[in-house]
Motif scaffolding. Structure first.
Motif, mmCIF file in Angstrom:
data_model
loop_
_atom_site.group_PDB
_atom_site.id
_atom_site.type_symbol
_atom_site.label_atom_id
_atom_site.label_comp_id
_atom_site.label_asym_id
_atom_site.label_seq_id
_atom_site.Cartn_x
_atom_site.Cartn_y
_atom_site.Cartn_z
ATOM 1 N N ALA A 4 0.848 -1.182 0.000
ATOM 2 C CA ALA A 4 0.000 0.000 0.000
ATOM 3 C C ALA A 4 0.885 1.233 0.000
ATOM 4 O O ALA A 4 1.904 1.283 0.681
ATOM 5 C CB ALA A 4 -0.905 -0.005 1.227
ATOM 6 N N GLU A 5 0.506 2.191 -0.804
ATOM 7 C CA GLU A 5 1.189 3.479 -0.854
ATOM 8 C C GLU A 5 0.142 4.544 -0.603
ATOM 9 O O GLU A 5 -0.631 4.876 -1.497
ATOM 10 C CB GLU A 5 1.858 3.692 -2.217
ATOM 11 N N GLY A 6 0.073 5.041 0.642
ATOM 12 C CA GLY A 6 -0.982 5.994 0.983
ATOM 13 C C GLY A 6 -2.319 5.295 0.921
ATOM 14 O O GLY A 6 -2.522 4.254 1.523
ATOM 15 N N ASP A 7 -3.268 5.880 0.160
ATOM 16 C CA ASP A 7 -4.588 5.273 0.008
ATOM 17 C C ASP A 7 -4.643 4.273 -1.146
ATOM 18 O O ASP A 7 -5.662 3.633 -1.366
ATOM 19 C CB ASP A 7 -5.633 6.371 -0.247
ATOM 20 N N LEU A 8 -3.553 4.165 -1.895
ATOM 21 C CA LEU A 8 -3.533 3.288 -3.066
ATOM 22 C C LEU A 8 -2.938 1.930 -2.715
ATOM 23 O O LEU A 8 -1.982 1.827 -1.947
ATOM 24 C CB LEU A 8 -2.710 3.919 -4.186
ATOM 25 N N GLN A 9 -3.506 0.905 -3.308
ATOM 26 C CA GLN A 9 -2.958 -0.437 -3.161
ATOM 27 C C GLN A 9 -2.118 -0.727 -4.385
ATOM 28 O O GLN A 9 -2.379 -0.228 -5.476
ATOM 29 C CB GLN A 9 -4.077 -1.462 -3.052
ATOM 30 N N SER A 10 -1.112 -1.557 -4.178
ATOM 31 C CA SER A 10 -0.269 -1.900 -5.320
ATOM 32 C C SER A 10 0.186 -3.342 -5.209
ATOM 33 O O SER A 10 0.129 -3.956 -4.159
ATOM 34 C CB SER A 10 0.941 -0.967 -5.393
ATOM 35 N N VAL A 11 0.627 -3.847 -6.332
ATOM 36 C CA VAL A 11 1.214 -5.175 -6.397
ATOM 37 C C VAL A 11 2.667 -4.987 -6.794
ATOM 38 O O VAL A 11 2.964 -4.283 -7.763
ATOM 39 C CB VAL A 11 0.496 -6.066 -7.436
ATOM 40 N N PHE A 25 6.492 -9.514 -19.788
ATOM 41 C CA PHE A 25 5.760 -9.769 -18.553
ATOM 42 C C PHE A 25 4.760 -8.649 -18.289
ATOM 43 O O PHE A 25 3.593 -8.895 -17.971
ATOM 44 C CB PHE A 25 6.728 -9.915 -17.375
ATOM 45 N N PHE A 26 5.197 -7.396 -18.431
ATOM 46 C CA PHE A 26 4.314 -6.254 -18.184
ATOM 47 C C PHE A 26 3.140 -6.250 -19.170
ATOM 48 O O PHE A 26 1.998 -5.966 -18.804
ATOM 49 C CB PHE A 26 5.073 -4.924 -18.262
ATOM 50 N N ASP A 40 -2.959 1.470 -13.145
ATOM 51 C CA ASP A 40 -2.814 2.911 -13.328
ATOM 52 C C ASP A 40 -1.393 3.253 -13.759
ATOM 53 O O ASP A 40 -1.172 4.235 -14.462
ATOM 54 C CB ASP A 40 -3.130 3.654 -12.025
ATOM 55 N N ASP A 41 -0.442 2.428 -13.322
ATOM 56 C CA ASP A 41 0.957 2.773 -13.578
ATOM 57 C C ASP A 41 1.799 1.514 -13.429
ATOM 58 O O ASP A 41 1.512 0.657 -12.597
ATOM 59 C CB ASP A 41 1.407 3.827 -12.540
ATOM 60 N N ILE A 42 2.817 1.412 -14.264
ATOM 61 C CA ILE A 42 3.809 0.346 -14.126
ATOM 62 C C ILE A 42 5.169 1.020 -14.032
ATOM 63 O O ILE A 42 5.520 1.851 -14.872
ATOM 64 C CB ILE A 42 3.791 -0.626 -15.325
#
Length: 155
Positions: A4-11, A25-26, A40-42
């Protein structure tokens, strides 16, 4: 792993490859998203530490899931013991509350069934194996009979 980065979740995916395979892969990740996921972003950056092999990561994940399941399974076991114990009361309750006589009569075997459930389940499994074997055996016999009939010219 999830982060998690702030309110955003990430993998976060640690990919040990050259640039071409990382790009593949991306692209694959973008094309094969789960229905509710979105990208949203890679970002890609060098990672100099050791990357855990997939089998170790999978093993760790399995242990985490087992750790979550064990307390639930223990609680279920206790609940089943309580149910098994309380089934002895059903005929008594039915008789004492003057319910329909058929209910009292039909519930009388419940405690015995609960005590013998493991034996009953084993018997059912045995019958299933026998039926499966018999069906396979019958099919082979029928097939052999058809082959013999074909060889001697009988329909």
């Amino acid at each position: 792993y999830n982060d998690a980065e702030g309110d955003l979740q990430s993998v976060v995916a640690l990919v040990d490859s050259d640039k071409r395979r990382a790009t593949q892969f991306f692209e694959f990740a973008k094309a094969e998203l789960p229905p509710l996921a979105r990208i949203d972003d890679i970002r890609s950056e060098p990672y100099d530490e050791e990357i855990q092999p997939l089998w170790q990561s999978a093993t760790l994940g399995t242990f985490v899931q087992i750790n979550k399941a064990v307390p639930i399974l223990q609680e279920m076991r206790e609940d089943l013991r309580e149910v098994k114990t309380n089934t002895n009361l059903i005929p008594e309750i039915a008789e004492n509350t003057r319910l329909i006589p058929e209910i009292a009569e039909n519930t009388r075997p419940i405690p015995e069934i609960a005590e013998k459930q493991d034996v009953i389940i084993d018997e059912i499994r045995g019958l299933h194996r026998e039926m499966t074997f018999d069906a396979g055996w019958r099919a082979r016999i029928e097939s052999d009979i058809q082959a013999i009939k074909a060889k001697i010219g009988i329909r």
